[in-house]
Design a protein around this motif. Sequence first.
Motif, mmCIF file in Angstrom:
data_model
loop_
_atom_site.group_PDB
_atom_site.id
_atom_site.type_symbol
_atom_site.label_atom_id
_atom_site.label_comp_id
_atom_site.label_asym_id
_atom_site.label_seq_id
_atom_site.Cartn_x
_atom_site.Cartn_y
_atom_site.Cartn_z
ATOM 1 N N UNK A 450 1.803 -13.939 -8.728
ATOM 2 C CA UNK A 450 3.521 -14.111 -8.897
ATOM 3 C C UNK A 450 3.825 -14.004 -7.461
ATOM 4 N N UNK A 451 3.503 -12.917 -6.683
ATOM 5 C CA UNK A 451 3.917 -12.765 -5.363
ATOM 6 C C UNK A 451 3.057 -13.249 -4.217
ATOM 7 N N UNK A 452 1.757 -13.762 -4.733
ATOM 8 C CA UNK A 452 0.642 -14.204 -3.976
ATOM 9 C C UNK A 452 0.416 -13.294 -2.954
ATOM 10 N N UNK A 453 0.056 -12.118 -3.260
ATOM 11 C CA UNK A 453 -0.245 -11.151 -2.278
ATOM 12 C C UNK A 453 -1.294 -10.179 -3.062
ATOM 13 N N UNK A 454 -1.860 -9.441 -2.299
ATOM 14 C CA UNK A 454 -2.935 -8.315 -2.512
ATOM 15 C C UNK A 454 -2.072 -7.142 -3.262
ATOM 16 N N UNK A 455 -2.064 -7.167 -4.349
ATOM 17 C CA UNK A 455 -0.963 -6.213 -5.058
ATOM 18 C C UNK A 455 -1.639 -6.090 -6.392
ATOM 19 N N UNK A 456 -1.737 -4.788 -6.888
ATOM 20 C CA UNK A 456 -2.552 -4.520 -8.194
ATOM 21 C C UNK A 456 -2.016 -3.144 -8.674
ATOM 22 N N UNK A 457 -1.691 -2.670 -9.618
ATOM 23 C CA UNK A 457 -1.206 -1.305 -9.965
ATOM 24 C C UNK A 457 -2.275 -0.373 -9.918
ATOM 25 N N UNK A 458 -3.582 -0.971 -10.114
ATOM 26 C CA UNK A 458 -4.717 0.083 -10.077
ATOM 27 C C UNK A 458 -5.169 0.487 -8.727
ATOM 28 N N UNK A 459 -4.744 -0.207 -7.839
ATOM 29 C CA UNK A 459 -5.040 0.183 -6.396
ATOM 30 C C UNK A 459 -4.822 1.494 -6.018
ATOM 31 N N UNK A 460 -3.710 2.064 -6.580
ATOM 32 C CA UNK A 460 -3.216 3.375 -6.160
ATOM 33 C C UNK A 460 -4.142 4.559 -6.452
ATOM 34 N N UNK A 461 -4.977 4.077 -7.305
ATOM 35 C CA UNK A 461 -6.214 5.107 -7.858
ATOM 36 C C UNK A 461 -7.654 4.823 -6.936
ATOM 37 N N UNK A 462 -7.612 3.984 -6.047
ATOM 38 C CA UNK A 462 -8.752 3.278 -5.583
ATOM 39 C C UNK A 462 -8.599 3.937 -3.888
ATOM 40 N N UNK A 463 -9.826 4.000 -3.371
ATOM 41 C CA UNK A 463 -9.870 4.306 -2.074
ATOM 42 C C UNK A 463 -9.833 3.075 -0.935
ATOM 43 N N UNK A 477 -9.244 -25.691 -0.010
ATOM 44 C CA UNK A 477 -8.252 -25.450 1.131
ATOM 45 C C UNK A 477 -8.293 -23.915 1.668
ATOM 46 N N UNK A 478 -7.825 -23.626 2.869
ATOM 47 C CA UNK A 478 -7.958 -22.196 3.141
ATOM 48 C C UNK A 478 -6.306 -21.836 3.465
ATOM 49 N N UNK A 479 -5.444 -22.496 3.432
ATOM 50 C CA UNK A 479 -3.962 -22.105 3.784
ATOM 51 C C UNK A 479 -3.814 -20.869 2.689
ATOM 52 N N UNK A 480 -4.341 -21.171 1.565
ATOM 53 C CA UNK A 480 -3.878 -20.162 0.294
ATOM 54 C C UNK A 480 -4.484 -18.707 0.726
ATOM 55 N N UNK A 481 -5.544 -18.670 1.470
ATOM 56 C CA UNK A 481 -6.149 -17.495 2.040
ATOM 57 C C UNK A 481 -5.342 -16.836 3.134
ATOM 58 N N UNK A 482 -5.160 -17.874 4.227
ATOM 59 C CA UNK A 482 -4.291 -17.283 5.284
ATOM 60 C C UNK A 482 -2.947 -16.716 4.624
ATOM 61 N N UNK A 483 -2.319 -17.547 3.860
ATOM 62 C CA UNK A 483 -0.991 -17.018 3.240
ATOM 63 C C UNK A 483 -1.086 -15.601 2.549
ATOM 64 N N UNK A 484 -2.151 -15.643 1.758
ATOM 65 C CA UNK A 484 -2.471 -14.386 1.058
ATOM 66 C C UNK A 484 -2.559 -13.245 1.891
ATOM 67 N N UNK A 485 -3.296 -13.286 2.796
ATOM 68 C CA UNK A 485 -3.539 -12.284 3.888
ATOM 69 C C UNK A 485 -2.353 -11.922 4.810
ATOM 70 N N UNK A 486 -1.512 -12.994 4.943
ATOM 71 C CA UNK A 486 -0.277 -12.799 5.790
ATOM 72 C C UNK A 486 0.817 -12.229 5.029
ATOM 73 N N UNK A 487 0.649 -12.440 3.768
ATOM 74 C CA UNK A 487 1.779 -11.865 2.852
ATOM 75 C C UNK A 487 1.348 -10.445 2.498
ATOM 76 N N UNK A 488 0.189 -9.890 2.757
ATOM 77 C CA UNK A 488 0.153 -8.753 2.228
ATOM 78 C C UNK A 488 -0.008 -7.543 3.305
ATOM 79 N N UNK A 489 0.423 -6.314 2.854
ATOM 80 C CA UNK A 489 0.275 -5.353 3.842
ATOM 81 C C UNK A 489 -0.110 -3.954 3.087
ATOM 82 N N UNK A 490 -1.534 -4.185 2.773
ATOM 83 C CA UNK A 490 -2.027 -2.860 1.797
ATOM 84 C C UNK A 490 -2.014 -1.745 2.696
#
Length: 590
Positions: A450-463, A477-490
């Motif tokens: 939905x937000x096209x980013x690295x985001x998951x409720x579970x990650x708060x319990x993960x290191x 294609x790889x645009x999606x990968x670049x966009x995903x990584x650029x969209x994310x701020x873990x």
Amino acid sequence: MTDTPKDPFHHLHNEGYLAAYNAPRFEANTLVVMGDRPSTSLAGDWRFTLDLFDEGLRQKWFTLEQAPPGEWTHPRDYDPYAGPTLRVPSNWSMQKPEWLHFEGGGWYTRIIEHVPDPQQPVTVLRIGAANYQSRVFLNGQFLGTHLGGSTPFCVDFSPLIQAGPNRLQIQVDNRRELERVPMRHFDWFNHGGIYREVDLLRLPAVHIRSTQVDWSPAQGLRVRIHLSEPVDTQAHCHIEALGIHLVVPIQGGEGEVSVACTPRLWCPEDPHLYSVQFECGHDRLQDRIGLRHIAVEGTQILLNGKALFLRGICVHEDDLHLGKVSTEADVRRRFEDARAMGCNFLRLSHYPHHEHVARIADEVGMLLWEEIPVYWAIDFGNPSTLADARNQLHELILRDHNRASVIFWGVGNENEDSDARLAFMRTLAQSAKAWDPSRLISAACLINREHFRIEDRLTQYLDVIGINEYFGWYEPGFDGLQRLLDNSSPDRPVLITETGADAKAGQHGRDDELFTEECQARILSEQVRISAAKAFICGIAPWLLYDFRSERRHTLFNGGFNRKGVIAEDKRTRKLGFQALADSYRRCRP
Ligand code: GCU
């Protein structure tokens, strides 16, 4: 004991027969670690039959006494004392072509000779692994059952074993079921049977069940010892090379001490192992243990305080000829192939591999991710599924806690987000952290589409956040990968836990043509180039080292194999992807 119950046809009408064989359970709390314990191997030929209809459980074949057919008082449908045998350890799927796809029960029978020893009154059967549910019978008695196809379990024979011959029978069923872990749908081959070592251990009445040794700059060396009995006593731990001789006070069977020390720290470049002795009463145990510290700081992983980038590869425990049977030679080749690509890390997917893998990794200096098969659409709302998964996790952690090479416990792979899934996997993550605060907890999560980013409720319990993504293959294609990584701020490190592409060895063509080696090579190079450039990416583990059997894959290119290996299933034929990955790892972050 008569052969059959009074009503010879009772078993034909009892569809509730299984209930009698689902408890008691052999679980982590009775697991005895091997270390260098002397044991009697029960490897060899066992009487064996497949049993598709569970007749053995319905008709109670475990109560049949040994007698020549001429002396049988009633007709039998199986004679556990005569007929075909099967080698233990092995997978029945690898024995006969007609057994390749067999999913059901298999019956193993073996006579074991017992000589009582007052010094070692406890006799324990230890099974390295059997897929999936094992039911154990001794001298006609049902002792209990174990769930889980990849972790060891122990059965205490002491109350029942007698001097002289004893009849040991094990029924193993590898049926794929919704409530199991893994559930009935997965992308690897469902080999069945007892495929790891079976040993008899002779132990003193009070013996060491497990030990946990770890080191941290803050706490120094910490030693925990768990005994078989809730007694108050003391144990000892010696590390001669460090001049350490610890007395470990034991209360209720548990003891823990810590001591400051500055050891030579284990790392891939210097995989130094210490010989550690544990003693308690008449019991002795030795292990070779590396001391190291693994931690997370922001979006970085630190090994012994230094930033670590994981150049990895995933691998299955699958062999063209041996199925899931793992040999030391095969494991050493695995590490040599990975090393040749410049790897310092392997993801052992998707279930606990043989326990010698982590021992060899300790020795050769390879970092590992170990996981339990909480894979895809697990029955997350089912409490017994959670209990099964949690127990498999505990058995794995008890088995490999002292392995320096293991830096991750993985609690799941590609599980769609839901409240039930979150609760289930939170429990696993928190349990792993409680059992072993010295390691990193992770899971191979999915992208938030939905937000096209690295985001998951579970990650708060993960290191560390694991991400499986297949840009370039399942998503062109790889645009999606670049966009995903650029969209994310873990807020914590992200590990690419899977990526890659299928290629049939020898299939050549344009680098945008599916299933060609050129295409796989381009995809792997692009994946490493784009991902490694992102600061919060702490590593990448492409899918995977060798092609492997999968009954989900039936194109002419696949022919029953997942072909995302950079080496073919013969474990010799390197594809272009192998060199592409090696070149990419040479170019990417140290
Ligand atoms: C998934 C899964 C693997 C599978 C792979 C593939 O990500 O985790 O088990 O084999 O994709 O599609 O090849």
